[in-house]
Design a protein around this motif. Structure first.
Motif, PDB file in Angstrom:
ATOM      1  N   TYR A 197       4.241   0.502  -8.777  1.00 51.81           N
ATOM      2  CA  TYR A 197       4.217   1.712  -9.588  1.00 51.81           C
ATOM      3  C   TYR A 197       4.680   2.940  -8.798  1.00 51.81           C
ATOM      4  CZ  TYR A 197       1.137  -1.478 -12.095  1.00 51.81           C
ATOM      5  OH  TYR A 197       0.621  -2.575 -12.717  1.00 51.81           O
ATOM      6  N   SER A 198       5.488   3.760  -9.437  1.00 59.54           N
ATOM      7  CA  SER A 198       5.986   4.976  -8.792  1.00 59.54           C
ATOM      8  C   SER A 198       4.853   5.909  -8.384  1.00 59.54           C
ATOM      9  CB  SER A 198       6.944   5.705  -9.733  1.00 59.54           C
ATOM     10  OG  SER A 198       6.294   6.061 -10.959  1.00 59.54           O
ATOM     11  N   THR A 199       3.802   5.965  -9.183  1.00 54.85           N
ATOM     12  CA  THR A 199       2.686   6.859  -8.863  1.00 54.85           C
ATOM     13  C   THR A 199       1.983   6.443  -7.578  1.00 54.85           C
ATOM     14  OG1 THR A 199       1.372   5.537 -10.419  1.00 54.85           O
ATOM     15  CG2 THR A 199       2.213   7.649 -11.213  1.00 54.85           C
ATOM     16  N   ARG A 200       1.924   5.128  -7.326  1.00 55.46           N
ATOM     17  CA  ARG A 200       1.275   4.664  -6.093  1.00 55.46           C
ATOM     18  C   ARG A 200       2.110   5.027  -4.877  1.00 55.46           C
ATOM     19  NH1 ARG A 200      -3.008   5.548  -6.671  1.00 55.46           N
ATOM     20  NH2 ARG A 200      -3.325   4.647  -4.611  1.00 55.46           N
ATOM     21  N   ALA A 201       3.440   4.890  -4.979  1.00 57.95           N
ATOM     22  CA  ALA A 201       4.308   5.291  -3.872  1.00 57.95           C
ATOM     23  C   ALA A 201       4.147   6.781  -3.598  1.00 57.95           C
ATOM     24  CB  ALA A 201       5.762   4.962  -4.202  1.00 57.95           C
ATOM     25  N   TRP A 202       4.076   7.565  -4.650  1.00 56.35           N
ATOM     26  CA  TRP A 202       3.926   9.020  -4.525  1.00 56.35           C
ATOM     27  C   TRP A 202       2.618   9.362  -3.820  1.00 56.35           C
ATOM     28  CZ3 TRP A 202       0.503  12.716  -6.354  1.00 56.35           C
ATOM     29  CH2 TRP A 202       0.934  14.045  -6.309  1.00 56.35           C
ATOM     30  N   HIS A 203       1.536   8.710  -4.227  1.00 57.91           N
ATOM     31  CA  HIS A 203       0.232   8.968  -3.607  1.00 57.91           C
ATOM     32  C   HIS A 203       0.239   8.604  -2.124  1.00 57.91           C
ATOM     33  CE1 HIS A 203      -2.618  10.373  -6.635  1.00 57.91           C
ATOM     34  NE2 HIS A 203      -1.991   9.626  -7.513  1.00 57.91           N
ATOM     35  N   LEU A 204       0.815   7.469  -1.789  1.00 50.99           N
ATOM     36  CA  LEU A 204       0.855   7.047  -0.393  1.00 50.99           C
ATOM     37  C   LEU A 204       1.669   8.023   0.455  1.00 50.99           C
ATOM     38  CD1 LEU A 204       1.305   3.213  -0.921  1.00 50.99           C
ATOM     39  CD2 LEU A 204      -0.669   4.323   0.119  1.00 50.99           C
ATOM     40  N   GLN A 205       2.773   8.510  -0.088  1.00 50.84           N
ATOM     41  CA  GLN A 205       3.587   9.489   0.632  1.00 50.84           C
ATOM     42  C   GLN A 205       2.817  10.785   0.827  1.00 50.84           C
ATOM     43  OE1 GLN A 205       7.104   9.776  -1.761  1.00 50.84           O
ATOM     44  NE2 GLN A 205       7.897   7.783  -1.131  1.00 50.84           N
ATOM     45  N   LYS A 224       4.875   8.219   5.072  1.00 50.66           N
ATOM     46  CA  LYS A 224       6.261   8.531   4.719  1.00 50.66           C
ATOM     47  C   LYS A 224       7.178   7.314   4.775  1.00 50.66           C
ATOM     48  CE  LYS A 224       5.140  12.840   4.230  1.00 50.66           C
ATOM     49  NZ  LYS A 224       5.001  13.409   2.861  1.00 50.66           N
ATOM     50  N   ASN A 225       6.700   6.231   5.375  1.00 49.49           N
ATOM     51  CA  ASN A 225       7.520   5.017   5.439  1.00 49.49           C
ATOM     52  C   ASN A 225       7.409   4.165   4.181  1.00 49.49           C
ATOM     53  OD1 ASN A 225       4.852   4.291   5.962  1.00 49.49           O
ATOM     54  ND2 ASN A 225       5.401   2.662   7.385  1.00 49.49           N
ATOM     55  N   ILE A 226       6.644   4.621   3.209  1.00 49.37           N
ATOM     56  CA  ILE A 226       6.556   3.920   1.923  1.00 49.37           C
ATOM     57  C   ILE A 226       7.486   4.613   0.935  1.00 49.37           C
ATOM     58  CG2 ILE A 226       5.061   3.139   0.065  1.00 49.37           C
ATOM     59  CD1 ILE A 226       4.506   1.880   2.842  1.00 49.37           C
ATOM     60  N   GLN A 227       8.495   3.902   0.493  1.00 43.11           N
ATOM     61  CA  GLN A 227       9.521   4.461  -0.386  1.00 43.11           C
ATOM     62  C   GLN A 227       9.655   3.618  -1.644  1.00 43.11           C
ATOM     63  OE1 GLN A 227      11.123   7.322   0.347  1.00 43.11           O
ATOM     64  NE2 GLN A 227      10.071   7.507   2.337  1.00 43.11           N
ATOM     65  N   ILE A 228      10.307   4.181  -2.645  1.00 43.42           N
ATOM     66  CA  ILE A 228      10.550   3.440  -3.888  1.00 43.42           C
ATOM     67  C   ILE A 228      12.015   3.580  -4.268  1.00 43.42           C
ATOM     68  CG2 ILE A 228       9.880   5.406  -5.349  1.00 43.42           C
ATOM     69  CD1 ILE A 228       8.779   3.290  -7.364  1.00 43.42           C
ATOM     70  N   VAL A 229      12.580   2.498  -4.769  1.00 45.65           N
ATOM     71  CA  VAL A 229      13.970   2.504  -5.218  1.00 45.65           C
ATOM     72  C   VAL A 229      14.027   1.991  -6.653  1.00 45.65           C
ATOM     73  CG1 VAL A 229      14.402   0.191  -4.273  1.00 45.65           C
ATOM     74  CG2 VAL A 229      16.317   1.735  -4.685  1.00 45.65           C
TER      75      VAL A 229
END
Length: 345
Positions: free
Chosen positions: A224-232, A237-242
């Motif tokens: 989920y995009s929201t989880r990537a956003w929360h982790l960032q 910062k090494n957790i990204q989404i494509v």
């Protein structure tokens, strides 16, 4: 005189009872989302209207709607496909477009309606399903297509979600990526088999997956995009989404009103507020989501954290026929469970 005082006291008690009962109780999942709802949606709504509001945390929101005690809640947050599944069950309160005037500012395809055309689900924000990866171990170029997840080089380096979601989200997206759709999922089965075969584990919770990504035990996962956003935001910062070239799966979250609950007028006002730009911007900024209201204006500093705009995201989103997904949900869960069982042998 005594009788007059008693009558007055009874009348006063009735007044207080009526005021106290005019409360909107919103059931949702526990955690940060519940706190965001209370602080950034309910508080301003109550301040503006004088209507009392309260959040109740439940483990299974769709189950809460189906329960005999559903009428204790005035509003319930559910996943979009669950909302679609509930739309024609007779369990949800219906509202006309005149009762929810903000509906005119919502994309028609994400407003949940019953067979009579009444509004039974308000989409409050959306996230999307993309490929989340640890940038210390892979790059966006590795995942230009969803089909890259089946590459043998990722053996033991991926994760997959539970069948209840893999059947609705992964399989549907994989089918679309290979020329199918919600009704024709056959083109996505081989890719799902490949992902299952490459998976180190089936993650059981969002926190579990967060840990696997953060430690590098898992390189990538449909997530989920929201989880990537929360982790960032928490410093990873090494957790990204494509979003692969075939697009991302748009996942709207909807609020429904159980039929038979008290305070319909107060609930109507609350539902309309949830459909409005003000509440949607507030909940998106705090939760990493995107408003569904077309008039919502996200501040630039928040857009910078997303790395894109709402308009650009919308162009990349795949919105399947969720009614079809729901109608075949049980049989597809069984199929995914069988695929996972075979892979484990």
């Amino acid at each position: 005189m005594k009788h007059f005082l008693n009558a007055a006291a009874i009348g006063l008690c009735a007044t207080f009872a009526t005021g106290a009962s005019a409360e909107v109780i919103h059931a949702t999942w526990g955690g940060g989302g519940a706190r965001t709802l209370a602080d950034y949606v309910q508080k301003p709504f109550s301040d503006q209207t004088g209507i009392a509001t309260r959040v109740v945390e439940v483990p299974n929101t769709a189950g809460a709607v189906r329960a005999p005690t559903a009428s204790q809640y005035n509003a319930v947050t559910v996943t979009f496909f669950e909302g679609v599944g509930l739309s024609d069950t007779g369990l949800l309160e219906g509202f006309t477009d005149e009762e929810i005037p903000e509906v005119k500012n919502l994309p028609p395809e994400v407003v949940i309606r019953n067979e009579e055309g009444l509004i039974v689900g308000i989409p409050t924000y959306f996230a999307y399903y993309g490929i989340v990866y640890n940038s210390d171990l892979a790059s966006a170029d590795d995942f230009k297509s969803w089909n890259a997840l089946a590459d043998p080089k990722w053996k033991g380096k991926l994760a997959v979600t539970r069948p209840v979601y893999a059947s609705a989200y992964d399989l549907t997206m994989f089918a679309h990526a290979n020329g199918g759709d919600a009704a024709n999922i056959e083109p996505g089965i081989d890719l799902l088999k490949g992902v299952i075969g490459n998976a180190l584990t089936t993650y059981t919770s969002l926190a579990h997956m967060n840990t696997l990504l953060g430690t590098g035990e898992v390189t990538a996962v449909p997530f989920y995009s929201t989880r990537a956003w929360h982790l960032q935001r928490e410093g990873q910062k090494n957790i990204q989404i494509v979003i692969p070239e075939e697009g991302g799966l748009m996942l709207a979250y909807a609020v429904v009103a159980p039929k038979g609950a008290a305070n319909r007028e107060e609930t109507r006002q609350y539902m309309n507020y949830l459909a409005g730009a003000e509440s949607q911007v507030a909940v998106s900024i705090e939760g990493g989501g995107i408003p569904t209201n077309n008039l919502a204006k996200l501040p630039q500093d928040y857009l910078d954290t997303l790395g894109t705009t709402r308009e650009e995201l919308m162009k990349k989103m795949y919105v399947p026929d969720w009614k079809t997904v729901w109608e075949h949900h049980e049989e597809r869960i069984n199929m995914v469970e069988q695929l996972m069982s075979e892979a484990a042998k």
